[in-house]
Scaffold this active site. Structure first.
Site, mmCIF file in Angstrom:
data_model
loop_
_atom_site.group_PDB
_atom_site.id
_atom_site.type_symbol
_atom_site.label_atom_id
_atom_site.label_comp_id
_atom_site.label_asym_id
_atom_site.label_seq_id
_atom_site.Cartn_x
_atom_site.Cartn_y
_atom_site.Cartn_z
ATOM 1 N N SER A 74 -0.912 -10.009 -17.070
ATOM 2 C CA SER A 74 -2.064 -9.901 -17.984
ATOM 3 C C SER A 74 -2.378 -11.252 -18.612
ATOM 4 C CB SER A 74 -1.770 -8.893 -19.098
ATOM 5 O OG SER A 74 -1.495 -7.628 -18.550
ATOM 6 N N GLN A 182 -0.823 -6.860 -7.495
ATOM 7 C CA GLN A 182 -0.327 -5.796 -6.600
ATOM 8 C C GLN A 182 -0.154 -6.280 -5.166
ATOM 9 O OE1 GLN A 182 0.637 -2.642 -7.307
ATOM 10 N NE2 GLN A 182 0.113 -2.719 -9.471
ATOM 11 N N SER A 202 2.601 -11.210 -10.955
ATOM 12 C CA SER A 202 3.525 -10.677 -11.961
ATOM 13 C C SER A 202 4.866 -10.364 -11.314
ATOM 14 C CB SER A 202 2.911 -9.406 -12.557
ATOM 15 O OG SER A 202 3.825 -8.798 -13.440
ATOM 16 N N GLY A 203 5.953 -10.691 -12.016
ATOM 17 C CA GLY A 203 7.285 -10.507 -11.448
ATOM 18 C C GLY A 203 7.714 -9.059 -11.272
ATOM 19 N N HIS A 204 7.327 -8.206 -12.236
ATOM 20 C CA HIS A 204 7.943 -6.870 -12.218
ATOM 21 C C HIS A 204 7.406 -5.952 -11.133
ATOM 22 C CE1 HIS A 204 4.997 -4.242 -14.522
ATOM 23 N NE2 HIS A 204 4.527 -5.425 -14.834
ATOM 24 N N CYS A 327 -0.889 2.080 -17.185
ATOM 25 C CA CYS A 327 -1.465 1.505 -18.398
ATOM 26 C C CYS A 327 -2.428 2.477 -19.056
ATOM 27 C CB CYS A 327 -2.206 0.226 -18.078
ATOM 28 S SG CYS A 327 -1.313 -0.845 -16.975
#
Ligand code: PLP
Length: 392
Positions: A74, A182, A202-204, A327
Protein backbone atom coordinates in the site's frame (compact mmCIF):
# COMPACT_ATOMS: atom_id res chain seq x y z
CA UNK A 1 -12.76 -38.18 4.43
CA UNK A 2 -11.16 -37.04 7.70
CA UNK A 3 -11.30 -33.38 8.56
CA UNK A 4 -8.32 -31.45 7.23
CA UNK A 5 -6.90 -27.98 7.66
CA UNK A 6 -6.57 -26.27 4.30
CA UNK A 7 -5.26 -22.77 3.87
CA UNK A 8 -6.75 -21.56 0.60
CA UNK A 9 -6.42 -17.82 1.10
CA UNK A 10 -2.95 -17.11 -0.25
CA UNK A 11 -4.18 -14.01 -2.07
CA UNK A 12 -4.88 -12.52 1.37
CA UNK A 13 -1.51 -13.51 2.79
CA UNK A 14 0.92 -16.42 2.75
CA UNK A 15 2.74 -18.54 5.28
CA UNK A 16 6.30 -17.33 5.86
CA UNK A 17 8.62 -19.97 4.40
CA UNK A 18 11.28 -21.81 6.38
CA UNK A 19 13.97 -20.40 4.07
CA UNK A 20 12.77 -16.87 4.77
CA UNK A 21 12.66 -17.37 8.54
CA UNK A 22 16.13 -18.95 8.60
CA UNK A 23 17.54 -16.09 6.57
CA UNK A 24 15.88 -13.47 8.79
CA UNK A 25 16.75 -14.86 12.22
CA UNK A 26 20.42 -13.76 12.44
CA UNK A 27 19.32 -10.19 11.75
CA UNK A 28 17.36 -10.13 15.00
CA UNK A 29 20.02 -11.53 17.29
CA UNK A 30 23.45 -11.42 15.66
CA UNK A 31 23.64 -8.75 12.97
CA UNK A 32 21.07 -6.50 14.62
CA UNK A 33 22.95 -3.25 14.03
CA UNK A 34 21.41 -0.17 12.49
CA UNK A 35 22.31 -0.23 8.81
CA UNK A 36 23.40 3.41 9.07
CA UNK A 37 25.98 2.66 11.78
CA UNK A 38 29.64 2.77 10.89
CA UNK A 39 30.89 -0.28 12.83
CA UNK A 40 31.03 -3.81 11.44
CA UNK A 41 27.60 -4.85 12.73
CA UNK A 42 26.00 -1.88 11.02
CA UNK A 43 27.93 -2.57 7.85
CA UNK A 44 26.74 -6.21 7.95
CA UNK A 45 23.16 -5.02 8.07
CA UNK A 46 23.75 -2.60 5.20
CA UNK A 47 25.35 -5.36 3.13
CA UNK A 48 22.36 -7.63 3.75
CA UNK A 49 19.99 -4.90 2.57
CA UNK A 50 21.99 -4.44 -0.62
CA UNK A 51 22.03 -8.20 -1.26
CA UNK A 52 18.24 -8.25 -0.89
CA UNK A 53 17.96 -5.26 -3.23
CA UNK A 54 20.00 -7.15 -5.83
CA UNK A 55 17.62 -10.10 -5.52
CA UNK A 56 14.50 -7.98 -5.97
CA UNK A 57 16.07 -6.19 -8.93
CA UNK A 58 17.08 -9.55 -10.41
CA UNK A 59 13.51 -10.77 -10.20
CA UNK A 60 12.16 -7.69 -12.00
CA UNK A 61 14.90 -7.20 -14.58
CA UNK A 62 16.03 -3.78 -13.35
CA UNK A 63 19.04 -2.24 -11.66
CA UNK A 64 19.41 -2.53 -7.90
CA UNK A 65 19.46 1.24 -7.50
CA UNK A 66 15.95 1.35 -8.97
CA UNK A 67 14.49 -0.60 -6.00
CA UNK A 68 13.28 1.19 -2.85
CA UNK A 69 12.06 -0.75 0.16
CA UNK A 70 8.78 0.35 1.72
CA UNK A 71 6.67 -0.78 4.65
CA UNK A 72 4.11 -2.58 2.44
CA UNK A 73 2.47 -2.73 -0.97
CA UNK A 74 0.00 0.00 0.00
CA UNK A 75 2.84 2.40 0.79
CA UNK A 76 4.46 1.65 -2.56
CA UNK A 77 1.15 2.34 -4.35
CA UNK A 78 0.59 5.58 -2.44
CA UNK A 79 4.13 6.76 -3.05
CA UNK A 80 4.00 6.04 -6.78
CA UNK A 81 0.72 7.82 -7.41
CA UNK A 82 1.01 10.73 -5.01
CA UNK A 83 4.66 11.28 -5.89
CA UNK A 84 4.22 11.33 -9.66
CA UNK A 85 1.11 13.48 -9.41
CA UNK A 86 2.88 16.01 -7.21
CA UNK A 87 5.80 16.28 -9.62
CA UNK A 88 3.77 16.45 -12.80
CA UNK A 89 0.93 18.67 -11.56
CA UNK A 90 3.56 21.39 -11.29
CA UNK A 91 3.89 20.99 -15.07
CA UNK A 92 0.13 21.26 -15.63
CA UNK A 93 -0.51 17.52 -15.80
CA UNK A 94 -3.37 16.69 -13.46
CA UNK A 95 -5.00 13.67 -15.04
CA UNK A 96 -4.65 10.05 -13.87
CA UNK A 97 -5.85 6.95 -15.66
CA UNK A 98 -6.58 3.84 -13.63
CA UNK A 99 -9.14 1.05 -13.69
CA UNK A 100 -12.41 0.59 -11.85
CA UNK A 101 -11.30 -2.60 -10.18
CA UNK A 102 -7.94 -1.70 -8.65
CA UNK A 103 -7.06 -2.47 -5.05
CA UNK A 104 -8.20 0.21 -2.61
CA UNK A 105 -4.57 1.28 -2.09
CA UNK A 106 -4.88 2.71 -5.61
CA UNK A 107 -8.56 3.66 -5.71
CA UNK A 108 -8.61 5.52 -2.41
CA UNK A 109 -5.38 7.34 -3.30
CA UNK A 110 -6.93 8.45 -6.59
CA UNK A 111 -10.11 9.51 -4.82
CA UNK A 112 -8.05 11.59 -2.37
CA UNK A 113 -6.32 13.25 -5.33
CA UNK A 114 -9.69 13.94 -6.99
CA UNK A 115 -10.59 15.96 -3.89
CA UNK A 116 -7.45 18.00 -4.51
CA UNK A 117 -8.52 18.80 -8.07
CA UNK A 118 -7.05 15.93 -10.09
CA UNK A 119 -9.12 14.35 -12.86
CA UNK A 120 -9.25 10.58 -12.76
CA UNK A 121 -10.45 8.32 -15.58
CA UNK A 122 -11.54 4.90 -14.35
CA UNK A 123 -11.20 2.45 -17.23
CA UNK A 124 -13.90 -0.25 -17.23
CA UNK A 125 -13.20 -3.98 -17.43
CA UNK A 126 -15.11 -6.49 -19.53
CA UNK A 127 -17.21 -9.34 -18.15
CA UNK A 128 -14.07 -11.51 -17.95
CA UNK A 129 -12.22 -8.94 -15.86
CA UNK A 130 -9.88 -7.74 -18.62
CA UNK A 131 -8.95 -4.23 -19.65
CA UNK A 132 -8.87 -3.21 -23.30
CA UNK A 133 -5.55 -1.37 -23.83
CA UNK A 134 -7.24 0.68 -26.56
CA UNK A 135 -9.46 2.23 -23.88
CA UNK A 136 -6.31 3.49 -22.20
CA UNK A 137 -4.93 4.84 -25.47
CA UNK A 138 -8.17 6.74 -26.04
CA UNK A 139 -8.20 8.14 -22.50
CA UNK A 140 -4.68 9.64 -22.65
CA UNK A 141 -4.65 13.43 -23.02
CA UNK A 142 -1.83 15.99 -22.96
CA UNK A 143 -2.73 16.46 -19.28
CA UNK A 144 -2.23 12.80 -18.31
CA UNK A 145 0.42 12.44 -15.64
CA UNK A 146 0.19 8.72 -14.95
CA UNK A 147 -1.46 5.48 -15.97
CA UNK A 148 -1.78 2.99 -13.10
CA UNK A 149 -3.16 -0.45 -13.96
CA UNK A 150 -2.84 -3.48 -11.73
CA UNK A 151 -0.86 -6.43 -13.09
CA UNK A 152 -3.19 -9.06 -11.68
CA UNK A 153 -6.42 -8.63 -9.79
CA UNK A 154 -6.48 -9.71 -6.15
CA UNK A 155 -10.03 -11.03 -6.21
CA UNK A 156 -10.54 -12.68 -9.57
CA UNK A 157 -6.89 -13.17 -10.50
CA UNK A 158 -7.11 -11.82 -14.04
CA UNK A 159 -3.79 -10.84 -15.60
CA UNK A 160 -3.87 -7.65 -17.62
CA UNK A 161 -2.11 -7.02 -20.97
CA UNK A 162 0.67 -5.13 -19.21
CA UNK A 163 3.23 -5.16 -22.05
CA UNK A 164 0.69 -3.71 -24.45
CA UNK A 165 -0.30 -1.00 -21.97
CA UNK A 166 3.40 -0.28 -21.36
CA UNK A 167 3.99 0.24 -25.10
CA UNK A 168 0.98 2.54 -25.40
CA UNK A 169 2.18 4.66 -22.48
CA UNK A 170 5.73 4.80 -23.80
CA UNK A 171 4.54 5.89 -27.22
CA UNK A 172 2.36 8.59 -25.65
CA UNK A 173 5.15 9.75 -23.32
CA UNK A 174 3.06 8.99 -20.21
CA UNK A 175 4.45 7.29 -17.11
CA UNK A 176 3.12 3.81 -16.36
CA UNK A 177 2.78 2.33 -12.87
CA UNK A 178 1.56 -1.17 -12.13
CA UNK A 179 0.45 -2.62 -8.82
CA UNK A 180 2.06 -6.05 -9.13
CA UNK A 181 1.42 -7.13 -5.54
CA UNK A 182 -0.51 -10.22 -6.68
CA UNK A 183 1.58 -10.94 -9.77
CA UNK A 184 5.18 -10.97 -8.55
CA UNK A 185 6.46 -14.51 -8.21
CA UNK A 186 3.58 -15.94 -10.26
CA UNK A 187 4.13 -14.47 -13.72
CA UNK A 188 7.28 -13.47 -15.57
CA UNK A 189 7.96 -9.77 -15.15
CA UNK A 190 10.61 -7.73 -16.91
CA UNK A 191 10.07 -4.06 -16.23
CA UNK A 192 12.41 -2.93 -19.00
CA UNK A 193 10.96 -5.12 -21.72
CA UNK A 194 7.43 -4.30 -20.62
CA UNK A 195 8.01 -0.55 -20.42
CA UNK A 196 6.96 -0.33 -16.79
CA UNK A 197 8.13 2.89 -15.12
CA UNK A 198 7.04 2.12 -11.55
CA UNK A 199 5.99 -1.17 -9.95
CA UNK A 200 4.70 -1.97 -6.45
CA UNK A 201 5.18 -5.30 -4.70
CA UNK A 202 4.58 -6.75 -1.25
CA UNK A 203 6.42 -9.42 0.73
CA UNK A 204 3.54 -11.13 2.47
CA UNK A 205 2.01 -12.41 -0.76
CA UNK A 206 5.15 -14.39 -1.58
CA UNK A 207 5.99 -16.12 1.72
CA UNK A 208 7.85 -13.22 3.32
CA UNK A 209 6.51 -11.45 6.39
CA UNK A 210 3.81 -8.81 6.53
CA UNK A 211 4.91 -5.19 6.60
CA UNK A 212 7.55 -5.14 3.88
CA UNK A 213 7.23 -4.04 0.27
CA UNK A 214 9.13 -2.32 -2.47
CA UNK A 215 8.68 0.21 -5.22
CA UNK A 216 10.63 0.02 -8.46
CA UNK A 217 11.21 3.51 -9.81
CA UNK A 218 12.87 3.68 -13.24
CA UNK A 219 16.05 5.70 -12.97
CA UNK A 220 15.63 9.27 -14.06
CA UNK A 221 12.09 9.57 -12.71
CA UNK A 222 11.69 12.45 -10.32
CA UNK A 223 9.43 11.53 -7.43
CA UNK A 224 9.29 13.36 -4.11
CA UNK A 225 9.50 11.51 -0.81
CA UNK A 226 6.38 10.20 0.84
CA UNK A 227 8.18 9.83 4.17
CA UNK A 228 10.70 12.45 5.24
CA UNK A 229 13.45 12.03 7.81
CA UNK A 230 16.80 10.28 7.62
CA UNK A 231 18.84 9.56 4.54
CA UNK A 232 17.83 5.91 4.15
CA UNK A 233 17.06 4.47 0.71
CA UNK A 234 19.35 7.01 -0.92
CA UNK A 235 17.49 9.89 0.67
CA UNK A 236 14.18 8.93 -0.89
CA UNK A 237 12.38 6.96 1.83
CA UNK A 238 13.21 7.78 5.44
CA UNK A 239 12.99 5.35 8.36
CA UNK A 240 15.46 2.92 9.90
CA UNK A 241 15.44 -0.08 7.63
CA UNK A 242 13.59 -3.20 8.73
CA UNK A 243 16.63 -5.34 8.03
CA UNK A 244 15.20 -8.80 8.85
CA UNK A 245 12.09 -8.12 6.75
CA UNK A 246 14.15 -6.81 3.84
CA UNK A 247 16.43 -9.87 4.01
CA UNK A 248 13.31 -12.07 4.06
CA UNK A 249 11.81 -10.30 1.06
CA UNK A 250 15.02 -10.86 -0.89
CA UNK A 251 14.98 -14.59 -0.17
CA UNK A 252 11.25 -14.86 -0.80
CA UNK A 253 11.36 -13.21 -4.22
CA UNK A 254 14.37 -15.27 -5.24
CA UNK A 255 12.50 -18.44 -4.26
CA UNK A 256 9.33 -17.26 -5.97
CA UNK A 257 10.89 -16.66 -9.37
CA UNK A 258 12.96 -19.86 -9.21
CA UNK A 259 11.03 -22.67 -10.97
CA UNK A 260 8.19 -20.23 -11.62
CA UNK A 261 6.94 -22.19 -14.65
CA UNK A 262 6.95 -25.63 -13.01
CA UNK A 263 5.22 -24.22 -9.94
CA UNK A 264 2.63 -22.41 -12.03
CA UNK A 265 1.93 -25.58 -14.01
CA UNK A 266 1.42 -27.65 -10.87
CA UNK A 267 -0.81 -25.05 -9.19
CA UNK A 268 -2.80 -24.40 -12.38
CA UNK A 269 -3.69 -28.09 -12.69
CA UNK A 270 -5.02 -28.17 -9.13
CA UNK A 271 -6.86 -24.89 -9.62
CA UNK A 272 -8.53 -26.17 -12.77
CA UNK A 273 -9.72 -29.26 -10.92
CA UNK A 274 -11.17 -27.00 -8.24
CA UNK A 275 -12.87 -24.75 -10.79
CA UNK A 276 -14.31 -27.64 -12.80
CA UNK A 277 -15.43 -29.44 -9.65
CA UNK A 278 -17.23 -26.42 -8.19
CA UNK A 279 -18.81 -25.52 -11.51
CA UNK A 280 -20.64 -28.86 -11.53
CA UNK A 281 -22.90 -27.30 -8.88
CA UNK A 282 -25.98 -25.70 -10.46
CA UNK A 283 -26.12 -21.91 -10.79
CA UNK A 284 -22.43 -21.27 -10.34
CA UNK A 285 -20.22 -19.05 -12.46
CA UNK A 286 -16.46 -18.60 -12.77
CA UNK A 287 -15.45 -15.00 -12.21
CA UNK A 288 -12.57 -13.79 -14.33
CA UNK A 289 -11.05 -15.09 -17.54
CA UNK A 290 -10.40 -18.82 -17.50
CA UNK A 291 -6.88 -18.64 -18.95
CA UNK A 292 -5.53 -15.15 -18.31
CA UNK A 293 -5.60 -15.65 -14.56
CA UNK A 294 -3.16 -16.26 -11.75
CA UNK A 295 -2.30 -19.94 -11.33
CA UNK A 296 -3.74 -20.22 -7.82
CA UNK A 297 -6.92 -18.18 -8.19
CA UNK A 298 -10.37 -19.73 -8.22
CA UNK A 299 -13.25 -17.28 -7.82
CA UNK A 300 -16.75 -18.60 -8.26
CA UNK A 301 -20.17 -17.10 -7.62
CA UNK A 302 -22.60 -19.52 -6.08
CA UNK A 303 -26.13 -18.23 -6.41
CA UNK A 304 -28.46 -18.60 -3.46
CA UNK A 305 -25.74 -18.59 -0.82
CA UNK A 306 -24.49 -15.75 1.29
CA UNK A 307 -20.70 -15.36 1.22
CA UNK A 308 -20.17 -14.79 4.93
CA UNK A 309 -22.18 -17.87 5.95
CA UNK A 310 -20.34 -19.94 3.38
CA UNK A 311 -16.99 -18.82 4.78
CA UNK A 312 -18.04 -19.63 8.34
CA UNK A 313 -19.17 -23.11 7.40
CA UNK A 314 -16.00 -23.72 5.42
CA UNK A 315 -14.02 -22.54 8.43
CA UNK A 316 -15.82 -25.12 10.58
CA UNK A 317 -14.75 -27.71 8.04
CA UNK A 318 -11.13 -26.52 8.35
CA UNK A 319 -10.97 -24.53 5.12
CA UNK A 320 -9.71 -20.92 5.09
CA UNK A 321 -11.17 -19.04 2.14
CA UNK A 322 -12.41 -15.62 1.25
CA UNK A 323 -15.48 -14.10 -0.33
CA UNK A 324 -13.68 -11.17 -1.86
CA UNK A 325 -10.78 -9.05 -0.78
CA UNK A 326 -9.72 -9.50 2.86
CA UNK A 327 -9.40 -5.75 3.04
CA UNK A 328 -13.12 -5.31 2.46
CA UNK A 329 -14.40 -8.15 4.61
CA UNK A 330 -16.32 -6.80 7.54
CA UNK A 331 -18.13 -4.56 5.12
CA UNK A 332 -21.50 -5.62 3.78
CA UNK A 333 -20.97 -3.82 0.48
CA UNK A 334 -20.56 -6.23 -2.40
CA UNK A 335 -17.09 -6.38 -3.90
CA UNK A 336 -16.37 -3.51 -6.32
CA UNK A 337 -14.42 -5.98 -8.47
CA UNK A 338 -17.37 -8.33 -8.92
CA UNK A 339 -19.72 -5.43 -9.61
CA UNK A 340 -17.20 -4.13 -12.18
CA UNK A 341 -17.44 -7.36 -14.18
CA UNK A 342 -21.19 -6.98 -14.24
CA UNK A 343 -22.43 -9.25 -11.44
CA UNK A 344 -25.69 -8.39 -9.75
CA UNK A 345 -25.38 -7.45 -6.07
CA UNK A 346 -26.94 -10.67 -4.81
CA UNK A 347 -24.69 -12.82 -7.02
CA UNK A 348 -21.60 -10.86 -5.98
CA UNK A 349 -22.50 -11.51 -2.34
CA UNK A 350 -22.31 -15.25 -2.90
CA UNK A 351 -18.80 -15.38 -4.29
CA UNK A 352 -16.08 -17.68 -3.05
CA UNK A 353 -12.37 -17.06 -3.58
CA UNK A 354 -10.03 -19.97 -3.03
CA UNK A 355 -6.39 -19.06 -3.59
CA UNK A 356 -4.08 -22.04 -3.44
CA UNK A 357 -0.30 -22.32 -3.54
CA UNK A 358 2.45 -24.87 -4.10
CA UNK A 359 1.73 -26.59 -0.79
CA UNK A 360 -1.84 -27.49 -1.87
CA UNK A 361 -2.25 -31.17 -2.71
CA UNK A 362 -4.63 -33.29 -4.78
CA UNK A 363 -6.10 -34.56 -1.51
CA UNK A 364 -6.78 -30.97 -0.43
CA UNK A 365 -8.70 -30.38 -3.65
CA UNK A 366 -10.62 -33.65 -3.17
CA UNK A 367 -11.52 -32.57 0.36
CA UNK A 368 -12.78 -29.13 -0.73
CA UNK A 369 -14.83 -30.71 -3.49
CA UNK A 370 -16.32 -33.17 -1.01
CA UNK A 371 -17.09 -30.65 1.72
CA UNK A 372 -18.40 -27.75 -0.37
CA UNK A 373 -21.52 -29.26 -2.07
CA UNK A 374 -23.33 -30.25 1.16
CA UNK A 375 -22.56 -26.82 2.65
CA UNK A 376 -23.98 -25.12 -0.43
CA UNK A 377 -27.04 -27.35 -0.28
CA UNK A 378 -27.61 -26.54 3.41
CA UNK A 379 -27.29 -22.81 2.81
CA UNK A 380 -29.60 -22.94 -0.19
CA UNK A 381 -32.15 -24.95 1.75
CA UNK A 382 -32.08 -22.29 4.45
CA UNK A 383 -32.28 -19.38 2.01
CA UNK A 384 -35.71 -17.77 1.59
CA UNK A 385 -34.64 -16.69 -1.91
CA UNK A 386 -33.24 -19.90 -3.34
CA UNK A 387 -36.51 -21.28 -4.66
CA UNK A 388 -37.25 -18.09 -6.54
CA UNK A 389 -33.69 -17.82 -7.86
CA UNK A 390 -33.73 -21.42 -9.03
CA UNK A 391 -36.96 -20.89 -10.98
CA UNK A 392 -35.55 -17.91 -12.93
N1 PLP B 1 -2.41 -4.26 -4.10
C1 PLP B 1 -2.98 -5.47 -4.25
C2 PLP B 1 -3.40 -5.92 -5.60
C3 PLP B 1 -3.18 -6.29 -3.14
O1 PLP B 1 -3.75 -7.48 -3.28
C4 PLP B 1 -2.78 -5.82 -1.87
C5 PLP B 1 -3.05 -6.62 -0.65
O2 PLP B 1 -3.97 -7.40 -0.60
C6 PLP B 1 -2.17 -4.56 -1.78
C7 PLP B 1 -2.01 -3.81 -2.91
C8 PLP B 1 -1.70 -4.03 -0.47
O3 PLP B 1 -0.50 -4.66 -0.07
P1 PLP B 1 -0.09 -4.61 1.48
O4 PLP B 1 -1.01 -5.55 2.18
O5 PLP B 1 1.33 -5.07 1.50
O6 PLP B 1 -0.22 -3.21 1.90
Amino acid sequence: MDKRFIYADNAATTKVSREVIDAMLPYFTVHYGNASSIYAMGRDAKKAIETARDKVAGALGCESREIYFTSCGSEADNWAIRGICETLSAKGKNHIITSVFEHHAILHTCQALEKKGFDVTYIPVDENGLIDPQDIKKAITPKTALVSIMYANNEIGTIQPISEIGSICKEAGVLFHTDAVQAVGHVHIDVKEQNIDLLSLSGHKIHAQKGIGALYIRKGINIPNLIFGGAQERNRRAGTENVPAIVGLGVAIEEAVKDIDARAEKITKLRNRLIDGILTLPRTRLNGDRDKRLPGNCNISIEGVEGESLLLMLDMAGICASSGSACTSGSLDPSHVLLAIGLRHEVAHGSLRLSIDESTTDEDVDYILEVLPPIVKRLRDMSPLWETINKQ
